[in-house]
Design a protein around this motif. Sequence first.
Motif: not given
Length: 182
Positions: A103-110, A112-117, A151-161
């Motif tokens: 949320i503070l810095r919506p960079r790609f690395g964060w 990825v870290a969010y999706a992995i965690t 972006n959060w929705l896209v991330c969740q689609l990837v995670v749930f897939a």
Amino acid sequence: RLTSSIPFWKDGHGFLYYSFLAVWVQLGTSEFIVRSLSVLFGAVAVSLIYALGHILLNRRSAVIATGLFATSPYLIWYSQEARYITLTILGTLLTTYAFYRLILRPRFGWWVAYAITVLLTFFSFLSTLILPVVHGIHLMGYRSRRYLLKNWLVCQLVVFALFGWWFVNGTHFWQVWTAKQT
């Protein structure tokens, strides 16, 4: 010890803790060593409470929250048990920390870290599937953060897939692997 008598998903308990434990017992199989894995997860969780409290509020609040969390009978009890609870707490805190950082810095690395965690937390306890939903509700509650919602929705689609693919195929792989072990 991982055996075929331990089901892959038992009442929603994931395999991740038992996988860590299988590696951890290479240090020894005494009661002290087996239980120390949960102690380690609990100690790291206490540190994360401080980090989250400090970045979300302030240092004083972080110290108070850390003191309350560290002396919680719940945490003390489950940090002594060779069970998945402290790993679930740790995973939830890591996911929330990664979420706040993106949320503070919506960079790609964060992202990825969010999706992995998120995935690791799902693998520790199935009920944590609700955690990303809470994060999404948080994003919807703030107009200034709604730009992240897509972006959060896209991330969740990837995670749930990934989770769905693994859940269907991984459990079958696990059953075949444990059958070969017996």
